[in-house]
Scaffold this motif. Structure first.
Motif, PDB file in Angstrom:
ATOM      1  N   ASP A 102       0.726  -1.240   0.389  1.00  0.00           N
ATOM      2  CA  ASP A 102      -0.114  -0.317   0.278  1.00  0.00           C
ATOM      3  C   ASP A 102       1.250   0.900  -0.010  1.00  0.00           C
ATOM      4  O   ASP A 102       2.395   1.283   0.493  1.00  0.00           O
ATOM      5  CB  ASP A 102      -0.951   0.017   1.496  1.00  0.00           C
ATOM      6  N   HIS A 103       0.339   2.547  -0.375  1.00  0.00           N
ATOM      7  CA  HIS A 103       0.963   3.577   0.207  1.00  0.00           C
ATOM      8  C   HIS A 103       0.001   4.687   0.285  1.00  0.00           C
ATOM      9  O   HIS A 103      -1.430   4.704   0.216  1.00  0.00           O
ATOM     10  CB  HIS A 103       0.806   3.608  -2.192  1.00  0.00           C
ATOM     11  N   LEU A 104       0.715   5.392   1.786  1.00  0.00           N
ATOM     12  CA  LEU A 104       0.791   6.192   2.026  1.00  0.00           C
ATOM     13  C   LEU A 104       0.969   7.888   1.970  1.00  0.00           C
ATOM     14  O   LEU A 104       2.098   7.898   1.181  1.00  0.00           O
ATOM     15  CB  LEU A 104       1.090   5.706   3.295  1.00  0.00           C
ATOM     16  N   VAL A 105       0.014   8.653   1.901  1.00  0.00           N
ATOM     17  CA  VAL A 105       0.602  10.491   1.453  1.00  0.00           C
ATOM     18  C   VAL A 105       0.536  10.931   2.623  1.00  0.00           C
ATOM     19  O   VAL A 105      -0.398  10.471   3.078  1.00  0.00           O
ATOM     20  CB  VAL A 105       0.053  11.065   0.612  1.00  0.00           C
ATOM     21  N   SER A 130       4.845   9.036   0.528  1.00  0.00           N
ATOM     22  CA  SER A 130       5.148   9.719  -0.453  1.00  0.00           C
ATOM     23  C   SER A 130       5.467  11.146   1.114  1.00  0.00           C
ATOM     24  O   SER A 130       4.063  11.260   1.739  1.00  0.00           O
ATOM     25  CB  SER A 130       4.468  10.179  -1.630  1.00  0.00           C
ATOM     26  N   LEU A 144      -0.376  10.861  -5.685  1.00  0.00           N
ATOM     27  CA  LEU A 144      -1.856   9.504  -5.613  1.00  0.00           C
ATOM     28  C   LEU A 144      -1.388   8.446  -6.263  1.00  0.00           C
ATOM     29  O   LEU A 144      -0.530   9.178  -7.624  1.00  0.00           O
ATOM     30  CB  LEU A 144      -2.993   9.713  -6.070  1.00  0.00           C
ATOM     31  N   ARG A 145      -1.465   7.619  -6.588  1.00  0.00           N
ATOM     32  CA  ARG A 145      -0.964   5.879  -7.384  1.00  0.00           C
ATOM     33  C   ARG A 145      -2.400   5.606  -6.703  1.00  0.00           C
ATOM     34  O   ARG A 145      -3.239   5.367  -6.212  1.00  0.00           O
ATOM     35  CB  ARG A 145       0.048   5.071  -6.461  1.00  0.00           C
ATOM     36  N   THR A 148      -2.514   3.927  -3.337  1.00  0.00           N
ATOM     37  CA  THR A 148      -2.834   4.966  -2.187  1.00  0.00           C
ATOM     38  C   THR A 148      -4.009   4.887  -1.660  1.00  0.00           C
ATOM     39  O   THR A 148      -4.840   4.430  -2.304  1.00  0.00           O
ATOM     40  CB  THR A 148      -3.138   6.229  -2.994  1.00  0.00           C
ATOM     41  N   ARG A 149      -4.017   4.358  -0.416  1.00  0.00           N
ATOM     42  CA  ARG A 149      -4.939   4.190   0.223  1.00  0.00           C
ATOM     43  C   ARG A 149      -5.676   4.909   1.486  1.00  0.00           C
ATOM     44  O   ARG A 149      -5.899   5.411   1.758  1.00  0.00           O
ATOM     45  CB  ARG A 149      -4.770   2.520   1.778  1.00  0.00           C
ATOM     46  N   VAL A 151      -4.532   9.242   2.787  1.00  0.00           N
ATOM     47  CA  VAL A 151      -3.545  10.342   3.354  1.00  0.00           C
ATOM     48  C   VAL A 151      -3.532  11.111   4.534  1.00  0.00           C
ATOM     49  O   VAL A 151      -5.100  10.819   5.390  1.00  0.00           O
ATOM     50  CB  VAL A 151      -4.409  11.749   2.094  1.00  0.00           C
ATOM     51  N   ALA A 173      -8.699  13.205  -1.825  1.00  0.00           N
ATOM     52  CA  ALA A 173      -8.333  10.944  -1.920  1.00  0.00           C
ATOM     53  C   ALA A 173      -9.967  10.695  -2.312  1.00  0.00           C
ATOM     54  O   ALA A 173      -9.136   9.349  -2.766  1.00  0.00           O
ATOM     55  CB  ALA A 173      -7.980  11.799  -0.307  1.00  0.00           C
ATOM     56  N   ALA A 178      -8.800   6.838  -1.892  1.00  0.00           N
ATOM     57  CA  ALA A 178      -8.092   6.789  -0.547  1.00  0.00           C
ATOM     58  C   ALA A 178      -8.891   7.586   0.451  1.00  0.00           C
ATOM     59  O   ALA A 178     -10.044   8.045   0.586  1.00  0.00           O
ATOM     60  CB  ALA A 178      -6.888   8.054  -0.972  1.00  0.00           C
TER      61      ALA A 178
END
Length: 398
Positions: A102-105, A130, A144-145, A148-149, A151, A173, A178
């Motif tokens: 997963d991706h976190l901003v 990120s 965002l990707r 991205t889950r 923010v 988001a 997200a």
């Protein structure tokens, strides 16, 4: 007749009822770790639900429940979970809703403990992070990707009081699938209610303004019932980072005066900030209630109270002045933390923050330095007489 009670009334009464046996008006402090229960009750977290009776305080406690109900009412949330600290609340929330891949901003500037957790702990476990300057919502769109889950925003941001437009960031988001977390510790629900602006979760360090007296550590996550039921079972019960009932009781007592305290914090901070702006040794003052704040319009739109946090730069070496402050200040304590009834001040050197807490691009570092220069004094303005605080600073700055 049912009607919507005012914020100050909820701060005093929400979650509390007189004791049915003794008639006690104030909420009881229940320190028991265990409870006499029915033999048919399951002692498995898998069976834990809304109607599960009190069994063991790691699962639930009457005093903690009262605090959670009061917090939910004040924040306009469906539910709340109290944790042992603000860090336990934030990290537990991230661990629950993120998995490897997963991706976190995350806001490029946020509380140091959470920033360090996102910089080191999460990537080591396969979660991409990120860091983004969320004061410009379009930066989020670019970051965002598909993976991205979450923010994670903090507004005002610790320690430079940079703001995030919650409604704008929430819309971006959500359009990408997200969910938005807002750390609203500096603002409190007196100033801002992020859920009403589109956030999915709100995080508070209860140690700060909500407790208000510097004598109890706690944290909270607020959001929807379904999300928090999962969080309570997996993080609260299984990881066990629950708040002490005694700390919950102290924080609940502090909450009753939150509206009054926040008005006084704001009034004092505005007086001190205006005085600092005119002082020849002060290079810059950052306070959302001043017209000079670079996001003053957003502050007026998003905050009903500008809180008691001031950051300011000085001319010359801040490290030297920090030692002077520690030696000369009498009313103001040279100490970390914030949001207490007493005033606290601490110097945060920019190079130290960049080295230990924030991994920033050159553009992000430039933005940080616009707010902080080579270092800032983070000043949590308390409830003392403003004239005494100004006099204390005047002597130390002489």
């Amino acid at each position: 007749m049912t009607y919507k009670k005012g914020f100050a009334t909820l701060a005093v009464h929400a979650g509390e009822t007189p004791d049915k046996i003794t008639g006690a008006s104030s909420p009881n402090l229940v320190m028991s770790s265990t409870y006499v229960t029915d033999p048919d009750v399951s002692f498995s977290a898998e069976d834990f639900g809304e109607n599960t009776p009190y069994i063991y305080t790691r699962w639930g406690n009457p005093t903690i429940t009262q605090l959670e109900q009061k917090l939910a009412e004040l924040e306009g949330a469906e539910a709340a979970i109290a944790f042992a600290s603000g860090m336990a609340a934030s990290t537990g929330l991230l661990l629950q809703f993120l998995k490897p891949g997963d991706h976190l901003v995350m806001s490029d500037v946020s509380y140091a403990g959470v920033a360090e957790f996102a910089k080191d702990y999460l990537p080591a476990r396969g979660i991409e992070v990120s860091r983004v300057d969320l004061s410009q919502p379009e930066n989020l769109r670019q970051a965002l990707r598909p993976t991205t889950r979450l923010v994670y925003a903090e507004t005002p941001a610790n320690p430079i009081l940079k703001l995030t437009d919650i409604a704008a960031v929430a819309a971006i988001a959500h359009a990408a699938g997200a969910r938005l977390i807002v750390d609203s510790t500096f603002a409190t629900p007196v100033a801002t209610r992020p859920l009403e602006l589109g956030a999915d979760f709100v995080v508070h360090s209860l140690t700060k303004y909500i407790g208000g007296h510097g004598d109890a550590i706690g944290g909270a996550v607020l959001g929807k019932v379904a999300d928090l039921a999962v969080l309570r079972k997996e993080v609260g019960i299984h990881l066990g980072g629950i708040i002490s009932p005694f700390n919950a009781w102290l924080i609940m007592r502090g909450l009753a005066t939150l509206p009054l305290r926040m008005r006084a914090h704001e009034e004092n901070a505005l007086s001190v900030a205006r005085w600092l702006e005119d002082h020849p040794r002060v290079a810059r003052v950052i306070y959302p209630g001043l017209a000079s704040h670079p996001q003053a319009e957003l502050a007026r739109r998003q905050m009903k109270n500008f809180s008691g946090m001031i950051s300011f730069q000085v001319k010359g070496a801040g490290e030297i002045l920090a030692r002077t402050f520690a030696e000369r200040l009498e009313v103001i304590h040279y100490a970390v933390s914030l949001g207490h009834h007493r005033s606290l001040i601490f110097y945060l050197a920019t190079q130290d923050m960049l080295r230990t807490s924030f991994t920033l691009t050159s553009a992000q570092e430039a933005t940080y330095r616009e707010f902080a220069g080579d270092g800032i004094f983070r000043f949590s303005v308390g409830l003392e007489d403003a004239a005494d605080l100004i006099r204390d600073l005047e002597v130390a700055l002489a």
